[in-house]
Structure formats: C-alpha cells, structure tokens
Motif scaffolding. Sequence first.
Motif, PDB file in Angstrom:
ATOM      1  N   THR A  43     -56.786 -60.984 -72.377  1.00 24.07           N
ATOM      2  CA  THR A  43     -56.944 -59.790 -73.200  1.00 24.07           C
ATOM      3  C   THR A  43     -57.032 -60.182 -74.660  1.00 24.07           C
ATOM      4  O   THR A  43     -56.167 -60.913 -75.152  1.00 24.07           O
ATOM      5  N   ASP A  44     -58.077 -59.704 -75.360  1.00 29.59           N
ATOM      6  CA  ASP A  44     -58.182 -60.037 -76.785  1.00 29.59           C
ATOM      7  C   ASP A  44     -57.352 -59.064 -77.616  1.00 29.59           C
ATOM      8  O   ASP A  44     -56.665 -58.183 -77.088  1.00 29.59           O
ATOM      9  N   PHE A  45     -57.421 -59.220 -78.939  1.00 27.82           N
ATOM     10  CA  PHE A  45     -56.552 -58.449 -79.819  1.00 27.82           C
ATOM     11  C   PHE A  45     -57.007 -56.993 -79.974  1.00 27.82           C
ATOM     12  O   PHE A  45     -56.297 -56.180 -80.545  1.00 27.82           O
ATOM     13  N   ARG A  46     -58.181 -56.683 -79.440  1.00 25.18           N
ATOM     14  CA  ARG A  46     -58.676 -55.310 -79.442  1.00 25.18           C
ATOM     15  C   ARG A  46     -58.488 -54.629 -78.083  1.00 25.18           C
ATOM     16  O   ARG A  46     -58.889 -53.490 -77.907  1.00 25.18           O
ATOM     17  N   GLY A  47     -57.914 -55.363 -77.133  1.00 26.36           N
ATOM     18  CA  GLY A  47     -57.661 -54.785 -75.824  1.00 26.36           C
ATOM     19  C   GLY A  47     -58.763 -54.996 -74.813  1.00 26.36           C
ATOM     20  O   GLY A  47     -58.683 -54.495 -73.683  1.00 26.36           O
ATOM     21  N   ASN A  48     -59.820 -55.736 -75.175  1.00 23.34           N
ATOM     22  CA  ASN A  48     -60.878 -56.046 -74.227  1.00 23.34           C
ATOM     23  C   ASN A  48     -60.399 -57.109 -73.243  1.00 23.34           C
ATOM     24  O   ASN A  48     -59.642 -58.013 -73.606  1.00 23.34           O
ATOM     25  N   ASP A 221     -44.331 -61.006 -69.151  1.00 21.33           N
ATOM     26  CA  ASP A 221     -44.381 -59.810 -69.983  1.00 21.33           C
ATOM     27  C   ASP A 221     -43.572 -60.056 -71.255  1.00 21.33           C
ATOM     28  O   ASP A 221     -43.067 -61.169 -71.486  1.00 21.33           O
ATOM     29  N   SER A 222     -43.432 -59.032 -72.090  1.00 26.77           N
ATOM     30  CA  SER A 222     -42.757 -59.200 -73.386  1.00 26.77           C
ATOM     31  C   SER A 222     -41.271 -59.490 -73.231  1.00 26.77           C
ATOM     32  O   SER A 222     -40.641 -60.023 -74.153  1.00 26.77           O
ATOM     33  N   LYS A 223     -40.697 -59.164 -72.059  1.00 30.49           N
ATOM     34  CA  LYS A 223     -39.280 -59.431 -71.810  1.00 30.49           C
ATOM     35  C   LYS A 223     -39.034 -60.798 -71.189  1.00 30.49           C
ATOM     36  O   LYS A 223     -37.887 -61.179 -70.959  1.00 30.49           O
ATOM     37  N   GLY A 224     -40.108 -61.509 -70.885  1.00 30.06           N
ATOM     38  CA  GLY A 224     -39.964 -62.822 -70.271  1.00 30.06           C
ATOM     39  C   GLY A 224     -39.979 -62.807 -68.766  1.00 30.06           C
ATOM     40  O   GLY A 224     -39.825 -63.867 -68.140  1.00 30.06           O
ATOM     41  N   ASN A 225     -40.162 -61.640 -68.152  1.00 27.09           N
ATOM     42  CA  ASN A 225     -40.298 -61.589 -66.696  1.00 27.09           C
ATOM     43  C   ASN A 225     -41.622 -62.211 -66.287  1.00 27.09           C
ATOM     44  O   ASN A 225     -42.628 -62.069 -66.990  1.00 27.09           O
ATOM     45  N   LEU A 226     -41.643 -62.885 -65.144  1.00 26.59           N
ATOM     46  CA  LEU A 226     -42.810 -63.634 -64.699  1.00 26.59           C
ATOM     47  C   LEU A 226     -43.503 -62.888 -63.560  1.00 26.59           C
ATOM     48  O   LEU A 226     -42.896 -62.595 -62.528  1.00 26.59           O
ATOM     49  N   TYR A 227     -44.792 -62.580 -63.752  1.00 27.13           N
ATOM     50  CA  TYR A 227     -45.613 -61.877 -62.765  1.00 27.13           C
ATOM     51  C   TYR A 227     -46.479 -62.911 -62.055  1.00 27.13           C
ATOM     52  O   TYR A 227     -47.264 -63.617 -62.695  1.00 27.13           O
ATOM     53  N   ASN A 263     -52.301 -54.953 -74.353  1.00 32.85           N
ATOM     54  CA  ASN A 263     -51.536 -55.450 -75.506  1.00 32.85           C
ATOM     55  C   ASN A 263     -50.173 -54.778 -75.654  1.00 32.85           C
ATOM     56  O   ASN A 263     -49.267 -55.351 -76.260  1.00 32.85           O
ATOM     57  N   ASP A 264     -50.012 -53.569 -75.096  1.00 34.61           N
ATOM     58  CA  ASP A 264     -48.703 -52.914 -75.146  1.00 34.61           C
ATOM     59  C   ASP A 264     -47.882 -53.155 -73.881  1.00 34.61           C
ATOM     60  O   ASP A 264     -46.795 -52.601 -73.727  1.00 34.61           O
ATOM     61  N   PHE A 265     -48.412 -53.967 -72.964  1.00 35.43           N
ATOM     62  CA  PHE A 265     -47.761 -54.314 -71.690  1.00 35.43           C
ATOM     63  C   PHE A 265     -47.564 -53.104 -70.783  1.00 35.43           C
ATOM     64  O   PHE A 265     -46.843 -53.169 -69.804  1.00 35.43           O
ATOM     65  N   GLY A 266     -48.235 -52.004 -71.076  1.00 32.09           N
ATOM     66  CA  GLY A 266     -48.100 -50.808 -70.253  1.00 32.09           C
ATOM     67  C   GLY A 266     -48.899 -50.862 -68.970  1.00 32.09           C
ATOM     68  O   GLY A 266     -48.607 -50.116 -68.026  1.00 32.09           O
ATOM     69  N   THR A 267     -49.894 -51.723 -68.912  1.00 37.31           N
ATOM     70  CA  THR A 267     -50.683 -51.918 -67.703  1.00 37.31           C
ATOM     71  C   THR A 267     -50.957 -53.408 -67.537  1.00 37.31           C
ATOM     72  O   THR A 267     -50.858 -54.186 -68.489  1.00 37.31           O
ATOM     73  N   PHE A 268     -51.313 -53.797 -66.310  1.00 31.89           N
ATOM     74  CA  PHE A 268     -51.803 -55.157 -66.122  1.00 31.89           C
ATOM     75  C   PHE A 268     -53.027 -55.143 -65.227  1.00 31.89           C
ATOM     76  O   PHE A 268     -53.278 -54.193 -64.479  1.00 31.89           O
ATOM     77  N   TYR A 269     -53.816 -56.197 -65.373  1.00 25.73           N
ATOM     78  CA  TYR A 269     -55.108 -56.316 -64.712  1.00 25.73           C
ATOM     79  C   TYR A 269     -55.095 -57.569 -63.841  1.00 25.73           C
ATOM     80  O   TYR A 269     -54.647 -58.628 -64.280  1.00 25.73           O
ATOM     81  N   VAL A 281     -53.099 -51.917 -62.728  1.00 18.71           N
ATOM     82  CA  VAL A 281     -51.805 -51.397 -62.259  1.00 18.71           C
ATOM     83  C   VAL A 281     -51.016 -50.876 -63.453  1.00 18.71           C
ATOM     84  O   VAL A 281     -50.923 -51.550 -64.484  1.00 18.71           O
ATOM     85  N   GLU A 282     -50.458 -49.683 -63.319  1.00 19.94           N
ATOM     86  CA  GLU A 282     -49.561 -49.177 -64.342  1.00 19.94           C
ATOM     87  C   GLU A 282     -48.240 -49.933 -64.217  1.00 19.94           C
ATOM     88  O   GLU A 282     -47.639 -49.972 -63.139  1.00 19.94           O
ATOM     89  N   ASN A 283     -47.799 -50.530 -65.320  1.00 22.25           N
ATOM     90  CA  ASN A 283     -46.604 -51.361 -65.291  1.00 22.25           C
ATOM     91  C   ASN A 283     -45.364 -50.494 -65.510  1.00 22.25           C
ATOM     92  O   ASN A 283     -45.090 -50.048 -66.619  1.00 22.25           O
ATOM     93  N   LYS A 284     -44.605 -50.288 -64.446  1.00 24.35           N
ATOM     94  CA  LYS A 284     -43.453 -49.393 -64.508  1.00 24.35           C
ATOM     95  C   LYS A 284     -42.121 -50.115 -64.535  1.00 24.35           C
ATOM     96  O   LYS A 284     -41.071 -49.491 -64.390  1.00 24.35           O
ATOM     97  N   LEU A 285     -42.145 -51.429 -64.677  1.00 30.25           N
ATOM     98  CA  LEU A 285     -40.884 -52.177 -64.658  1.00 30.25           C
ATOM     99  C   LEU A 285     -40.070 -51.909 -65.921  1.00 30.25           C
ATOM    100  O   LEU A 285     -40.614 -51.953 -67.021  1.00 30.25           O
TER     101      LEU A 285
END
Length: 285
Positions: A43-48, A221-227, A263-269, A281-285
């Motif tokens: 993901t780039d800095f514009r969300g692409n 993710d931003s909390k350090g959890n590993l996907y 970029n907001d970690f709210g979803t993942f691809y 996927v909507e990231n609900k963790l």
Amino acid sequence: MRYIVFSLSFVIVVLHLSCTKEITSKDFTIPNTFTSGIEGPATDFRGNIYAVNYQKEGTIGKITPDGRLSLFLELPDGSIGNGIRFGEQDKMYVADYTNHNILMVDMDTREISVFAHHPDANQPNDIAISPSGIIYASDPNWKNGTGNIWKITRSKGFEKLESNMGTTNGIEVSPDGGKLYVNESVQRKIWVYDIQNDGTVLNKKLLYSFDDFGLDGMRCDSKGNLYVCRYDKGTVVILSPKGKLLKEIKLKGSKPTNITFSNDFGTFYVTMADKGCIEIVENKL
C-alpha cells in the motif's frame, strides 16, 4: 415432541448462520484479472494497492482505494516480481526472483533500477523493510526444501543472515524495528529474532508452529500483531507479538499468498493465487 422439533430447527438455523458468517472477506478485484502468480501486495502513502502479475507475468497492477484497477508498469529483462514494499514515500522495492534482484521503482517517473543483486541467491521471494531502511528478504529453495535470510542495503548489497533453514517465505519487521519474523512454508514454523543496531539478528526463537497446510506472506498491524496467510487452508491467522493465536479469519479462496493493510489499518487486502484476484477484509481485531 414439538419441543424437540423446535430445538432441532433452532440448531440448524444457528449452524447455518454460523457457517454463512464464517467467510468474512469479499472480492476487491474481479477474479482472474491477475495470474496465479499474484503476490506483493503493498500500500502506498495515498492508499493505492499494488500487486504483481496483472494480466500477465512480469507486470505490476495498481488498484485505487475505490477498486479501480490498471497496469502500473512492466518489469524489464525477464524480471518477475514477488514481494513489494515501500520505503521512502516515492520509492517502491520489488523482489525480482528470476534475475535475483531487489528492484527500486521511482514512483514519480516509474524508472526502474537495480537496488541490489546477488547471482547466488535462490530468488529472493518476499521482503520487509525496517524503520531504519534495511531490507530483509526470504530466499527459499523449493526443490530442496531449504532457505536463507538476507539483509540488503545499498552500501553492502546482499548479506546472508542465516542459511540452511526450511523453505523461508513470509517475512516481516515489527513496527518498532526490534523483531524480525520469518516463516518456513513447508515446515509450518514461524521464527522470531531480535534485530541489533547494525541490522543483524540474534536470539532466534520459535514463535508458533502449525500442524497442517502451508504458510505464505505476513504483515504486522500497528499494534505489532502478526497476520499470517495460511496457504491451501484459505485463512489468515492473527498472532500476538508473544505468539498467542488471537483469531483466524476465513477467506473466500483457498490459496492466500500475501497481505497488506490500508493506511489506517481498518481493512486488509489479501492476494489469492487460486482466484487471480485480491480479497478485502474489514479488520475488527
């Protein structure tokens, strides 16, 4: 008797609802717009979102946050990409496994250059970048079931950190830059190392081991959890930094190859080899 019939009906309804809720992903791109070699993604800095092998091998596709898909570039000289990461805002790095390169792409001009090359590398396969800008690469030998880990910099190129591992594949650096995670696909193990100030690694420990299916790309993710992508199982497993299994998410397809976040970690691809597309996927963790 009525009570028994009602109870059985209720159980069936509950089981049906639980099964329908099991799959939590949906298609972000149309299936088969990428080849079965779809990987990356980043993901780039514009969300692409970017992923390799759009329409044919040796390309990189670009997907806007609203799902518009286009060809970003074609790689030169028979290069085929695998892992993609962004370092500085205007630089994309691509693991070119056919020509044993790390390629660097200027995002403004789309000029492609060789950042580092090693003729004796097996690939490289997947890459990760530390906050200090050091690139780490997994390097499997699929035929022999072995693999290496490389540290890669502009000044010193490829430096081998460890050899004779299992089939190294997914690789990631923790958000604080203190840990390196590497998995072995066939052996189904995830290892964690302490990253030193000079970028080398120490204190190898087993973070998690699986009993079945394969492992592929990983992201923190931003909390350090590993996907972790579970290849052939069609799931993404979420592990805590301590190695506790927090959640397992069912995907539509069965062969997830890699993962990136918004970029907001709210979803993942997730790139899907069996479908030639990306699932969201909507990231609900």
